[in-house]
Design an enzyme around this catalytic site. Structure first.
Site, PDB file in Angstrom:
ATOM      1  CE  LYS A   4      -3.946   2.074   2.151  1.00  0.00           C
ATOM      2  NZ  LYS A   4      -5.224   1.833   2.753  1.00  0.00           N
TER       3      LYS A   4
ATOM      4  CG  HIS B  83     -20.696   9.065   4.624  1.00  0.00           C
ATOM      5  ND1 HIS B  83     -20.189   7.838   4.271  1.00  0.00           N
ATOM      6  CD2 HIS B  83     -21.746   8.812   5.450  1.00  0.00           C
ATOM      7  CE1 HIS B  83     -20.904   6.889   4.850  1.00  0.00           C
ATOM      8  NE2 HIS B  83     -21.846   7.442   5.572  1.00  0.00           N
TER       9      HIS B  83
END
Ligand code: GRF
Length: 217
Positions: A64, A108
């Site tokens: 990552k 969101h």
């Protein structure tokens, strides 16, 4: 100000940001659209608007850290000062967040702190809430936990399905996300602990609080 938008999907929020920049409602340049999904429609939207794109697929990097290093290299090249996550489905590492602390926004589709995670709309509907709506917030190390910038609410109707709710919530997202970005770009957001104070809200173009709470949807 130079902005990067991160997307993994259809990019309707990206489109709303592109449109707001074009209309000069946001005085900034979208220098880069980053996607971790090769065939994300957001990339087509970026290309149509002549915005540089970067595709980084996680599977092409061993770790990552290497994956994010590639992203950061490109952000630095474009001198990016604000990152807008718009349907980006990867969690950012704490190192990444530290580097861009208080310069990453996310949208969101639920009224945080309720219904965090990847299924905010469905979870709210299944729970039986009467009111729901999107949240724009700064990104911290948690999942959907950072300080809240703007929220907008709509009523859940008895016959709403996930599809009908998605459509109405998206309409609100496309209003409050560009607005939150505009406030950031103009230096109007002041983070004080968990709270984000909006400085001098009585300025041209700003959506009034009552409008945010009731867009007639
Ligand atoms: C939006 O619902 C947003 O709230 C969530 O992901 C979705 C992205 O939609 N984070 P789009 O790609 O902008 O159409």
């Amino acid at each position: 100000m130079n902005i990067a938008v991160f997307c993994s999907g259809s990019g309707t929020n990206l489109q709303a940001i592109i449109d707001a920049v074009k209309k000069e409602e946001i005085e900034a340049e979208i220098r880069l659209v980053v996607s971790d999904v090769l065939d994300a429609y957001a990339l087509v939207r970026a290309k149509n608007a002549d915005i540089k794109t970067l595709v980084v697929e996680r599977r092409n990097f061993k770790t990552k850290a290497e994956f994010e290093t590639e992203i950061i290299k490109n952000l630095e090249k474009e001198n990016i000062q604000l990152i807008c996550l718009a349907g980006y489905m990867k969690m950012l590492s704490s190192d990444f967040i530290k580097r861009y602390r208080n310069r990453i926004l996310n949208i969101h589709p639920a009224l945080l702190p309720s219904f965090k995670g990847t299924q905010g709309i469905k979870d709210a509907l299944d729970y039986g809430v009467k009111i729901t709506g999107p949240t724009v917030h700064f990104v911290d190390e948690g999942m959907d936990t950072g300080p809240i910038v703007l929220q907008a609410a709509l009523e859940v109707k008895d016959d709403d399905t996930e599809e009908t709710l998605v459509e109405r919530i998206h309409k609100l997202e496309h209003k409050i996300y560009p607005e939150a970005i505009r406030l950031f770009v103009e230096g109007k957001l002041k983070i004080e602990g968990r709270k984000v104070r909006i400085i001098n809200p009585n300025i041209k173009n700003q959506i009034s609080k009552s409008k945010i709470l009731n867009f007639g949807l």
